[in-house]
Design an enzyme around this catalytic site. Structure first.
Site, PDB file in Angstrom:
ATOM      1  CG  ASP A   6      -5.048   8.319 -28.777  1.00  0.00           C
ATOM      2  OD1 ASP A   6      -4.928   9.085 -29.743  1.00  0.00           O
ATOM      3  OD2 ASP A   6      -5.454   8.686 -27.662  1.00  0.00           O
ATOM      4  CD  GLU A  32       0.087  14.225 -29.057  1.00  0.00           C
ATOM      5  OE1 GLU A  32       0.145  14.276 -27.818  1.00  0.00           O
ATOM      6  OE2 GLU A  32      -0.922  14.568 -29.699  1.00  0.00           O
TER       7      GLU A  32
END
Length: 443
Positions: A14, A196
């Site tokens: 991430d 997302e």
């Protein structure tokens, strides 16, 4: 530093790359090896000098939701849940951390230095009508615009937007909420539909949203002339599922010394967890679009050296159920190698040598009680030239074979088959043949 760009025992997915001063900082989640859940209860910050991108250093734990011996919890009064997908921005000389905490209202941390450590500033403050995503601000990405206004983008299956009060950096301004910024409805194709991983950037006067679409192995992007959108889907930057065990992707872009890069992650340990940070150089064209890039083994390297030992775990092509796994912090072989498996590396520079007719390829393996053959193919594993082969035996060892001498820059692929014939052959078709640790070419 080849891909993955951090030490091979570190799992940072991430990734949000940010350049502050003369350093690039990589903010991300922290996966735990051998764990059946995403992320950890702590965050780490890795950084490198912009003039030495092959030397990333860790500043230690920057934020935590659980007490540890080396760091007390920063949120002990209200949560001990896992931390997901942070972002960090600078405003007025301070650095602000925006973290999603599973099942909890998100929070904002502040630090005097970009590497932290961050101390809790506040939970988000907002009116209920000004917070989508149940107010948890999933995977928040933050943009400080040129005029000082601050925008936050967030959501899981919802593409949400709000404006932050720059006076305190945690209050959502009344009436600023909008949805969707990116089409998150069933009307959008899966490769475009927002899922997302919001990551906003402003590049050459345009507003970019890098995100994970419903087809989750890609990093997609959309562009707008306004921070409030509408954002128009333009394509994808990288797909971590091309010829590799795919899964969710989450990352962003950064300009370092005039060169743009995309930071993303890949999966290991035969799970969709255990994700490791990778990077590829990209080009932003005059019209603002970004040409898709392939996954490579290079990271910040220009080329791999074939005459030095290459660790198996920097493979960027894994086909046929084989995967990279961690046996211990020093040992990460490619395992579950079966008939038809392809293992690939991009790219080696073999240099100029017009006198040699052949080289020796040495493979360091762990045995699985099978005889097998590894064909060595350059440039393309389906249509490229087979330059030689190596016969691998039953047990642990280094096995060697002759390969044609080549020059210049090439991808290298190993295509595996077993050496068993007759009525027992079908049994070996589905059997693990050997495990690969590393290899080298020798003139």
């Amino acid at each position: 530093m080849p891909n993955p760009i951090l030490p091979l025992w570190e799992y940072i997915p991430d990734g949000e790359p940010r350049v502050f001063g003369d350093r690039v900082y990589l903010y991300g989640s922290h996966d735990r090896v051998g764990c059946d859940a995403f992320c950890d209860f702590r965050l780490k910050v890795w950084y490198a000098d912009i003039n030495d991108l092959n030397d990333f250093k860790c500043s230690g734990v920057s934020f935590s939701t659980k007490d540890k011996a080396d760091r007390p919890s920063d949120t002990k009064e209200w949560t001990q849940a896992e931390l997901f997908a942070p972002d960090v921005i600078e405003n007025d000389g301070k650095y602000y951390l925006y973290a999603y905490i599973v099942g909890s209202k998100g929070c904002v941390g502040v630090a005097e230095k970009p590497e932290g450590p961050f101390r809790l500033l506040s939970r988000y403050k907002y009116n209920e009508k000004d917070a989508g995503d149940d107010g948890i601000f999933n995977d928040a990405g933050v943009l400080v615009d040129d005029d000082g206004r601050v925008y936050i983008y967030y959501g899981f299956t919802e593409s949400n937007f709000g404006e932050i009060n720059p006076a305190n950096m945690y209050e959502i301004i009344d009436g600023s909420y909008m949805r969707p910024i990116i089409d998150d409805t069933d009307n959008a194709p899966e490769e475009q539909r927002f899922f997302e991983a919001s990551s906003p950037r402003k590049i050459n006067g345009r507003y970019y949203m890098i995100y994970s679409p419903r087809r989750g192995s890609r990093l997609a992007y959309a562009i707008s002339d306004s921070p409030r959108g509408p954002f128009e889907y333009k394509g994808y930057i990288v797909d971590n599922g091309v010829d590799y065990p795919g899964g969710n992707n989450h990352g962003s872009v950064a300009c370092i010394n005039g060169q743009w890069y995309v930071f993303y992650h890949r999966m290991t340990n035969n799970t969709i967890m255990s994700r490791r940070a990778c990077v590829e150089p990209i080009e932003i064209l005059a019209d603002g679009t970004i040409s898709p890039v392939e996954m490579t083994s290079l990271g910040f390297e220009k080329a791999l050296d074939p005459y030095k030992p290459t660790p198996a775990e920097i493979a960027c092509v894994l086909i046929g159920e084989c995967f990279i796994t961690e046996l211990d912090i020093f040992t990460r072989p490619i395992v579950n190698i079966k008939k038809g498996s392809v293992i690939g590396y991009k790219y080696f520079d073999f240099g100029d040598d017009f006198s040699s007719k052949e080289y020796t390829l040495a493979l360091k393996t762990r045995g699985q009680g099978c005889y097998s053959r590894v064909d060595v193919i350059i440039d393309d594993y389906e249509s490229g030239e087979v330059i030689g082969s190596v016969n691998v035996g039953l047990g642990d060892g280094v096995y060697k074979g002759k390969v044609k001498a080549i020059t210049g820059r090439h991808a290298v692929f190993f295509k595996v088959t077993h050496e068993t014939e007759g009525w027992t052959a079908p049994y070996f078709d589905s059997k693990s043949l050997f495990e690969l640790l590393d290899f080298t070419f020798m003139k």
